[in-house]
Design a protein around this motif. Structure first.
Motif, PDB file in Angstrom:
ATOM      1  N   ASP A 158      42.343  26.481  41.381  1.00  0.00           N
ATOM      2  CA  ASP A 158      43.368  25.686  40.701  1.00  0.00           C
ATOM      3  C   ASP A 158      43.655  24.335  41.361  1.00  0.00           C
ATOM      4  O   ASP A 158      44.185  23.439  40.714  1.00  0.00           O
ATOM      5  N   THR A 180      44.691  34.498  47.660  1.00  0.00           N
ATOM      6  CA  THR A 180      45.312  33.160  47.715  1.00  0.00           C
ATOM      7  C   THR A 180      44.205  32.116  47.776  1.00  0.00           C
ATOM      8  O   THR A 180      44.314  31.043  47.176  1.00  0.00           O
ATOM      9  N   HIS A 220      42.780  31.540  44.299  1.00  0.00           N
ATOM     10  CA  HIS A 220      43.750  30.756  43.518  1.00  0.00           C
ATOM     11  C   HIS A 220      43.736  29.282  43.944  1.00  0.00           C
ATOM     12  O   HIS A 220      43.658  28.375  43.088  1.00  0.00           O
TER      13      HIS A 220
END
Ligand code: OSB
Ligand code: MG
Length: 375
Positions: A69, A62, A65
């Motif tokens: 992003d 996580t 990510h």
């Protein structure tokens, strides 16, 4: 400071020795290393999120990510006059403090390197005041037997450590503490339950009171301030919170309602150095002692922890120990060592002040991602 490039590397490294807490046993660490760059200068941070969401909701993936992003686009190409501005610049993203911390701490390292000053100085710490060394303690995981636990404590004492934390869980608590007290007498001793108990265990936990523990860390659930306050009324051993405190405001609330008397600060857990300083200041303003927690970091995260530990409120020894307890070899050379008097020297070079062995980082690297500012 304007970050032009961010590089993420996903690393996997075996632990020298397994580490067991109330939520399980691990044999290796999978973690993200973040480089932030400007004009060839590089700052580095380490994400403390684990492969599994047991200590916290965040995981290694996580964090990857969220950084790739959402966080990287919020900082790349933007002008910051000081790294303390970074945490607020990431405010659009809710939570994910471990991911934020990795980026924010890398930026502090870059900033300190550009100023040619040790990170401790830039954070407002005073290594001189503590003789250039921080107080080192150890966190000893749950073992297969009590004799093995006693053996581990003896080995750590012989290595120089002056404060011992043992992990506990139901079925591995009072007997373990009694054995260590019986063998080693009045050593500075504490326990960490990693949220393994319920309020209905209060009378059982009170059985720890006669053993004069420095504290019991995080006995109850991570989101249960109310029952920690009730438990603190029912036991004499001071409660310290770890998992429950992700924000400075949560630390203030916990201290103000009597849910704990001592604060564990891990910059990785709270969102980086700036939030750690705020939590530290809030605890100091309330007269509560603070110590620096650990997350089985490599030498990179460990070096950050050492610098932060030089702030004046960190009056108790932390879970900040020598490299050789965790990884062999560590990602840095020379490794972090503990002195015979139980202290660890604060690096004096620019930034985190440790030499990263890029070959070792690359050897442990299983994935890589490069992100650039769009001109
Ligand atoms: O609760 O403090 C904790 C390690 C991983 C996750 C949580 C914790 C720990 C430790 C180890 O206790 C501290 C260290 O030696 O780095
Ligand atoms: Mg803990």
């Amino acid at each position: 400071m304007r970050i032009e490039r961010i590089e993420l590397r996903l690393l996997r490294l075996p632990l020298v020795r397994f580490f067991e807490t109330s939520f399980g046993r691990i044999h290796d660490r999978t973690f993200v290393i973040v480089n932030v760059e400007e004009n060839g200068a590089v700052g580095v941070g380490e994400c403390v999120a684990d492969a599994s969401p047991f200590y916290s909701a965040e995981t290694t993936l996580t964090a990857w990510h969220i950084i790739a992003d959402f966080l990287a686009p919020l900082v790349l190409g933007r002008e910051f006059s000081h790294p303390r501005e970074i945490f607020d610049a990431l405010g659009l993203v809710r939570g994910h403090r471990m991911a934020k911390a990795a980026v924010e701490m890398a930026a502090w390292d870059l900033f300190a390197k550009e100023l040619q000053r040790p990170l401790a100085d830039v954070l407002g710490g005073t290594p001189e005041r503590i003789g250039g060394g921080i107080l080192a303690g150890v966190s000893i995981g749950i073992q297969d037997s009590i004799p093995q636990l006693v053996e581990r404590v003896a080995a750590e004492r012989d290595a120089g450590y002056r404060r011992f934390k043992i992990k506990i869980k139901p079925g591995w608590d009072v007997d373990a503490v009694r054995a260590v007290r019986g063998e080693f007498g009045p050593i500075p001793l504490m326990v960490d339950a990693n949220a393994a108990y319920r309020m209905s265990d209060a009378t059982h936990l009170a059985e720890l009171d006669p053993y004069d523990l420095m504290m019991i860390e995080q006995p109850l659930d991570y989101d249960d301030i109310r029952n920690h306050a009730a438990l603190q009324k029912a036991i004499r051993t001071p409660i310290c919170l770890d998992e429950s405190l992700e924000t400075p405001a949560q630390a203030e609330e916990a201290l103000d309602v009597g849910a704990c008397r001592i604060i564990n600060i891990k910059p990785g857990r709270v969102g980086g150095h700036a939030e750690s300083i705020r939590m530290h200041d809030a605890a100091m303003a309330r007269g509560a002692p603070v110590w620096h927690g650990g997350m089985l970091e490599s030498g990179i995260g460990r070096a950050h922890n050492i610098h932060l530990s030089t702030l004046p409120g960190f009056t108790l020894p932390g879970d900040v120990a020598a490299s050789r307890r965790y990884f062999a070899p560590d990602l840095i050379d020379p490794e972090i060592e503990v002195r015979a008097n139980g202290t660890i020297d604060v690096p004096t070079g620019p930034g985190i002040g440790v030499h990263i062995v890029e070959d070792r980082v690359n050897q442990a690297c299983v994935e890589r991602l490069e992100l650039r500012a769009t001109a």
